[in-house]
Design an enzyme around this catalytic site. Sequence first.
Site, mmCIF file in Angstrom:
data_model
loop_
_atom_site.group_PDB
_atom_site.id
_atom_site.type_symbol
_atom_site.label_atom_id
_atom_site.label_comp_id
_atom_site.label_asym_id
_atom_site.label_seq_id
_atom_site.Cartn_x
_atom_site.Cartn_y
_atom_site.Cartn_z
ATOM 1 C CG HIS A 1 -4.612 -36.023 15.763
ATOM 2 N ND1 HIS A 1 -4.688 -37.254 16.364
ATOM 3 C CD2 HIS A 1 -5.615 -35.979 14.851
ATOM 4 C CE1 HIS A 1 -5.669 -37.952 15.809
ATOM 5 N NE2 HIS A 1 -6.259 -37.190 14.891
ATOM 6 N N GLY B 1 -5.082 -1.908 4.685
ATOM 7 C CA GLY B 1 -4.217 -3.006 4.231
ATOM 8 C C GLY B 1 -4.846 -4.371 4.460
ATOM 9 N NE ARG B 2 -6.947 -3.961 10.539
ATOM 10 C CZ ARG B 2 -6.346 -2.798 10.708
ATOM 11 N NH1 ARG B 2 -5.170 -2.572 10.135
ATOM 12 N NH2 ARG B 2 -6.893 -1.850 11.437
ATOM 13 C CD GLU C 1 -2.312 -4.549 11.251
ATOM 14 O OE1 GLU C 1 -1.151 -4.980 11.385
ATOM 15 O OE2 GLU C 1 -2.774 -4.253 10.128
ATOM 16 C CE LYS D 1 5.499 -0.949 10.485
ATOM 17 N NZ LYS D 1 4.666 -0.226 9.531
ATOM 18 C CD GLU E 1 8.906 -5.761 7.535
ATOM 19 O OE1 GLU E 1 8.551 -4.712 6.935
ATOM 20 O OE2 GLU E 1 8.710 -5.942 8.749
ATOM 21 C CE LYS F 1 -3.691 2.204 2.538
ATOM 22 N NZ LYS F 1 -4.618 2.212 3.648
HETATM 23 O O1 LIG Z 1 0.979 -2.794 2.207
HETATM 24 P P1 LIG Z 1 2.021 -2.131 3.039
HETATM 25 O O2 LIG Z 1 1.921 -0.635 3.010
HETATM 26 O O3 LIG Z 1 3.403 -2.596 2.629
HETATM 27 O O4 LIG Z 1 1.794 -2.542 4.537
HETATM 28 C C1 LIG Z 1 1.846 -3.866 4.954
HETATM 29 C C2 LIG Z 1 1.202 -4.057 6.302
HETATM 30 O O5 LIG Z 1 1.844 -3.254 7.270
HETATM 31 C C3 LIG Z 1 0.886 -2.739 8.187
HETATM 32 O O6 LIG Z 1 0.723 -1.398 7.950
HETATM 33 C C4 LIG Z 1 1.326 -2.913 9.601
HETATM 34 O O7 LIG Z 1 1.557 -4.239 9.918
HETATM 35 C C5 LIG Z 1 -0.394 -3.509 7.863
HETATM 36 O O8 LIG Z 1 -1.535 -2.874 8.270
HETATM 37 C C6 LIG Z 1 -0.255 -3.661 6.399
HETATM 38 O O9 LIG Z 1 -1.132 -4.630 5.901
#
Ligand SMILES: O=P(O)(O)OC[C@H]1O[C@](O)(CO)[C@@H](O)[C@@H]1O
Length: 547
Positions: free
Chosen positions: A384, A267-268, A353, A509, A212, A206
């Site tokens: 199990h 995002g979620r 979240e 972060k 990452e 987003k």
């Molecule tokens: O899509 P992005 O901006 O890389 O964010 C990834 C994820 O990081 C967050 O902002 C925090 O974990 C989530 O809400 C989101 O889904």
Amino acid sequence: MPSLTRTPTWKSLVSHCAALQDFDLREAFNLNPRRFEQFSLQFNDILFDYSKNLITEDTRSLLVDLATHSALSSKIEAMFTGEKINHTEQRAVLHTALRNRSNHPVMVDGVDVMSNINQVLAKMRVFTDKVRNEQWLGQTGKPVKDIVNIGIGGSNLGPKMVATALTPYASDKLNVHFVSNVDQTDLVETLKPLNAETTLFIVASKMFNTQETMTNAHSARNWFLEQINDEKAIGKHFVAISTHPENVIEFGIDPENIFEFWDWVGGRYSLWSSIGLSIALQVGMDNFEQLLQGAHEADLHFRDTPFDRNIPVIMGLLGIWYNNFYGAESHAILPYDQSLRYFCEFLQQSDMESNGKSIDRKGQPVDYSTGPIIWGQPGTNGQHAFYQLIHQGTKLIPCDFLAAANSHYHLPKHHDILISNFLAQPEALMHGRSAEEVIAELPEQDKNNAILVASKVFVGNKPSNSFLFDKLTPKTLGSLIAFYEHKIFVQGAIWNINSFDQMGVELGKVLAKVILPELLNDETIGSHDCSTNGLINAYKKLRKADD
Ligand SMILES: O=P(O)(O)OC[C@H]1O[C@](O)(CO)[C@@H](O)[C@@H]1O
């Protein structure tokens, strides 16, 4: 407005819960042969049975009162009509618009968002058709065989869960992979068997600045250029999904290859947007639109159905019943469907979240428990592993069981065995096994063994919901996901929290950004608490030893 716990409805629920302390589900079923009809709902092919809960008709009415007095109806309308209900970030929350198959206008800041949504869907269709029909060729003229979605959180969990769940609808010419973790193991092991000439990367983010994802995307780019030493080839092998096209262009992806979405998509909650591109590539755009259709129909149900017959409202209220009145801390998600193996992981982000908050919408600390811990894994594997604790442990764990009446596959016996377990577990949780029943079943020499008898007793009276649907089709899956999204909404609305920001992920972060440069030299670090210093310095020593 008084705090939630001081409202008359809340107090009535507290008294009602106290009065129900001796409520016994077995007895409730014995006394009322219509309990299943009274406490189950049908939506399209989905049967939602909530009769195995510690509730009476009065409980349901009181919980519905709670929803009514929490202004749930107007809060639902506010979401659907684009009000900026994510008030801390001043954003509308419109994942429902992404799947608004009616195309009725949805306005944000005076602009109908439907035309942008439809344009992106059309662009996704053109692109996915080209890739799936082998018309989108890589730099060396070969069609795409492997698609690697690089993203994390909502840019990974939703697409990965749905793409996995819909494997029976997948093209057999394409393999879709998901890389999320910055741990290089994820990327290295995913790329190992792949050939750059036939690989397409989707960088899904987003914000397009998530550490990452950007680290993985840069390493993927390097891996690609090591094999195809031509920057121009990037245009044929990298596409991006983001609300920030300027960041994508800076990364070096062709503006033509950007699939947009908007800041009013959390995002979620984004799998319905272009973030679902990996799903569409895997199952085709028609199936992706069926997923949207299923969610849309669930949205209509949520928006228009009276609360006492409204599946996500009932799901949310039952969760509140156990969370706030019985002190349950967690909720287990138990799909009897291997295709739904990432469903719980997906819901962990969606729910935790969203509702892992401890201040209300005015910034005041809440004096009641909010979002549950979501956990689980597919039955029968869970049976199990951890069901022992659900059956005989000391904690109350409400469970959701999910299963399809029809599998996509046809090996003899498997499905009936699976479904017999799906049916037996809620029954066992509810019914339990008394000492008398245990003694009756034991051989003569063990009947007086009190310890053995006690260890075989199941107290029962443990609550669960069951979802039984025809088949895990794209449409049914869309509806199920939307139900869970709205369940989260209902709970957040009643707890009066903002379910749509996620400030709790920030601090770690920020601190990692301070620590990272400290790892890049050999100096002994002393600027943190002694535990963190000790760990940093130990890491540096170990790392050196490793070199
Ligand atoms: O899509 P992005 O901006 O890389 O964010 C990834 C994820 O990081 C967050 O902002 C925090 O974990 C989530 O809400 C989101 O889904």
